[in-house]
Design an enzyme around this catalytic site. Structure first.
Site, PDB file in Angstrom:
ATOM      1  N   ARG A  49       5.836  27.371  58.550  1.00  0.00           N
ATOM      2  CA  ARG A  49       4.720  26.456  58.423  1.00  0.00           C
ATOM      3  C   ARG A  49       3.407  27.175  58.721  1.00  0.00           C
ATOM      4  O   ARG A  49       3.378  28.161  59.446  1.00  0.00           O
ATOM      5  CB  ARG A  49       4.911  25.270  59.368  1.00  0.00           C
ATOM      6  CG  ARG A  49       6.076  24.385  58.975  1.00  0.00           C
ATOM      7  CD  ARG A  49       6.448  23.389  60.045  1.00  0.00           C
ATOM      8  NE  ARG A  49       7.518  22.492  59.592  1.00  0.00           N
ATOM      9  CZ  ARG A  49       8.160  21.637  60.376  1.00  0.00           C
ATOM     10  NH1 ARG A  49       7.857  21.564  61.669  1.00  0.00           N
ATOM     11  NH2 ARG A  49       9.117  20.868  59.883  1.00  0.00           N
ATOM     12  N   SER A  53       2.098  32.017  63.198  1.00  0.00           N
ATOM     13  CA  SER A  53       3.219  32.796  62.675  1.00  0.00           C
ATOM     14  C   SER A  53       3.058  33.086  61.192  1.00  0.00           C
ATOM     15  O   SER A  53       3.381  34.180  60.714  1.00  0.00           O
ATOM     16  CB  SER A  53       4.544  32.059  62.931  1.00  0.00           C
ATOM     17  OG  SER A  53       4.817  31.985  64.308  1.00  0.00           O
ATOM     18  N   GLN A  86      15.465  22.713  64.334  1.00  0.00           N
ATOM     19  CA  GLN A  86      16.219  23.099  63.140  1.00  0.00           C
ATOM     20  C   GLN A  86      16.760  21.914  62.357  1.00  0.00           C
ATOM     21  O   GLN A  86      16.712  21.907  61.120  1.00  0.00           O
ATOM     22  CB  GLN A  86      17.372  24.038  63.515  1.00  0.00           C
ATOM     23  CG  GLN A  86      16.948  25.446  63.818  1.00  0.00           C
ATOM     24  CD  GLN A  86      18.131  26.374  64.027  1.00  0.00           C
ATOM     25  OE1 GLN A  86      19.270  26.058  63.668  1.00  0.00           O
ATOM     26  NE2 GLN A  86      17.878  27.542  64.611  1.00  0.00           N
ATOM     27  N   HIS A 108      22.458  31.452  65.990  1.00  0.00           N
ATOM     28  CA  HIS A 108      23.123  30.724  67.071  1.00  0.00           C
ATOM     29  C   HIS A 108      23.768  29.501  66.435  1.00  0.00           C
ATOM     30  O   HIS A 108      23.198  28.878  65.542  1.00  0.00           O
ATOM     31  CB  HIS A 108      22.098  30.319  68.127  1.00  0.00           C
ATOM     32  CG  HIS A 108      22.655  29.569  69.304  1.00  0.00           C
ATOM     33  ND1 HIS A 108      23.885  29.854  69.860  1.00  0.00           N
ATOM     34  CD2 HIS A 108      22.142  28.548  70.044  1.00  0.00           C
ATOM     35  CE1 HIS A 108      24.097  29.051  70.889  1.00  0.00           C
ATOM     36  NE2 HIS A 108      23.069  28.239  71.018  1.00  0.00           N
ATOM     37  N   GLY A 134      14.544  39.252  70.419  1.00  0.00           N
ATOM     38  CA  GLY A 134      14.046  39.778  69.162  1.00  0.00           C
ATOM     39  C   GLY A 134      13.248  41.053  69.278  1.00  0.00           C
ATOM     40  O   GLY A 134      13.373  41.956  68.437  1.00  0.00           O
ATOM     41  N   GLU A 195      24.249  31.714  79.482  1.00  0.00           N
ATOM     42  CA  GLU A 195      22.846  31.446  79.836  1.00  0.00           C
ATOM     43  C   GLU A 195      22.747  30.565  81.078  1.00  0.00           C
ATOM     44  O   GLU A 195      21.958  30.843  81.986  1.00  0.00           O
ATOM     45  CB  GLU A 195      22.141  30.760  78.664  1.00  0.00           C
ATOM     46  CG  GLU A 195      21.940  31.646  77.449  1.00  0.00           C
ATOM     47  CD  GLU A 195      21.498  30.860  76.229  1.00  0.00           C
ATOM     48  OE1 GLU A 195      21.143  31.499  75.224  1.00  0.00           O
ATOM     49  OE2 GLU A 195      21.527  29.610  76.257  1.00  0.00           O
ATOM     50  N   GLU A 227      13.343  42.586  97.951  1.00  0.00           N
ATOM     51  CA  GLU A 227      14.761  42.736  98.245  1.00  0.00           C
ATOM     52  C   GLU A 227      15.640  41.965  97.275  1.00  0.00           C
ATOM     53  O   GLU A 227      16.648  42.499  96.772  1.00  0.00           O
ATOM     54  CB  GLU A 227      15.054  42.275  99.683  1.00  0.00           C
ATOM     55  CG  GLU A 227      16.445  42.628 100.161  1.00  0.00           C
ATOM     56  CD  GLU A 227      16.711  44.123 100.120  1.00  0.00           C
ATOM     57  OE1 GLU A 227      17.762  44.519  99.579  1.00  0.00           O
ATOM     58  OE2 GLU A 227      15.847  44.893 100.597  1.00  0.00           O
ATOM     59  N   SER A 252      24.756  52.826  98.550  1.00  0.00           N
ATOM     60  CA  SER A 252      25.330  53.355  99.783  1.00  0.00           C
ATOM     61  C   SER A 252      26.696  52.738 100.061  1.00  0.00           C
ATOM     62  O   SER A 252      27.041  51.675  99.526  1.00  0.00           O
ATOM     63  CB  SER A 252      24.395  53.061 100.958  1.00  0.00           C
ATOM     64  OG  SER A 252      24.365  51.660 101.215  1.00  0.00           O
TER      65      SER A 252
END
Length: 340
Positions: A49, A53, A86, A108, A134, A195, A227, A252
């Site tokens: 769209r 992007s 989607q 996926h 990616g 995940e 830590e 160690s």
């Protein structure tokens, strides 16, 4: 159960040769798939769209179209838009323009496996799921190797779905280091489990709990951050390079002894049972439905979680400490900002 690793020499059929490939979406995975395929000599267009992007894809030298037009022009379509959009995108712009005998792929299995997307029987359905973000799919390709991937031939309408999946994986560079054949069910459920229970949910909450215990007992938050959070990368890098064995050999004897003695006190059978309960929510579709419902409501839960997380003391102190460590901000962050 053993699996077979396939490599570039195993992808004998150039199934994408002469076909027009369409990448739907130009985000983190989208830009990587598109650029790697183009550099592999394939014909690639972008469907996205109008917006940032769209403009970025044009700037990167691609032919860019609205999704419906791009799908209509293509023989092989890879859907790399976010999971939550989607199904609507497929119904409104992809499905009406799918040609019989074409192929549609995903990185996926979420929407296909849980039934939010149903593809006509005369269209191939496949998956290529790189096991990495990616920007690393792209960067490793340019460096001459790649990230491993899973691939699936889910619906073999033309008899060539498996070859198309393997050729796509080769084109994006994954077959350089190895690809594994699986199913939509296995990829989706294992990916969500990993995940939630280990890679993100498990690690972030383990780090947070460790930070809170130390600071609540009076230890300096800066020391606690280094830590339990900062050193995590160093430990994980060793595991990545040589498994638990290399990590333990690099630490160690004191640390190794503490690993064996204390680890089971933290990750108990109760924790494993909680993981099994989370897996059942994934397998039943409950997690997927909760996620989709939250998206349709405007993500009130997700936004609340993000707001709460941003206010955690470990996030606040970490942001301050990282200002003195510019090396943590270099390189990939810039790519991530561009391609979100």
């Amino acid at each position: 159960m053993s699996v077979t690793m396939y490599y570039e020499e195993d992808v004998a059929t150039p199934a994408l040769a002469g076909k027009k490939c369409c990448v739907v979406g130009y985000g983190s995975q989208g830009h990587a798939h598109a650029q790697n395929l183009r550099d592999s000599g394939l014909d690639v267009i972008i469907g996205v769209r109008h917006g940032k992007s769209f403009d970025k894809a044009k700037e990167d030298g691609f032919e860019v179209y609205e999704v419906a037009e791009a799908v209509a022009k293509a023989d092989v379509i890879m859907v790399l838009a976010p999971d939550e959009i989607q199904a609507d995108l497929y119904a409104s712009e992809i499905a009406p323009n799918l040609k019989s005998g074409s192929a549609i792929g995903f990185a996926h299995g979420f929407n296909v496996h849980f039934g939010y997307i149903k593809v006509p029987e005369d269209v191939d359905v496949f998956m290529v799921a790189p096991k990495g973000p990616g920007h690393l799919v792209r960067r490793t390709y340019t460096e001459g190797f790649g990230v491993p991937a899973l691939f699936v031939s889910h619906q073999n309408a033309t008899g060539h779905a498996r070859e198309i999946a393997m050729s796509w994986a080769k084109g994006v560079g994954c077959a350089r280091v190895g690809i594994i054949e699986t199913t939509f069910k296995e990829e989706t459920e294992e990916d969500l489990f990993g995940e939630q229970n280990v890679l993100m949910g498990g690690v972030t909450h383990l780090i947070q709990a460790g930070f809170e215990v130390l600071t609540e007992e009076g230890y300096a938050p800066e020391l606690a951050y280094f830590e339990v959070c900062h050193e995590m990368k160093l430990i994980v890098d060793l595991i990545y390079e040589g498994g638990f064995t290399k990590m333990r050999q690099s630490c160690s004897n004191t640390a190794e002894f503490g690993d064996f003695v204390t680890g089971p006190r933290i990750i108990t059978d109760e924790v494993k049972e909680n993981m099994r309960a989370a897996l059942k929510d994934i397998q039943s579709g409950k997690f997927a439905q909760d996620f989709v419902d939250d998206y349709k409501a405007g993500f009130p839960r997700l936004k609340a979680y993000r707001k709460e997380a941003a206010q955690l003391p470990i996030e606040i102190i970490g942001a301050e400490l990282r200002k003195a460590m510019p090396f943590t901000q270099a390189g990939d962050d810039d790519a991530f900002k561009i391609y979100q």
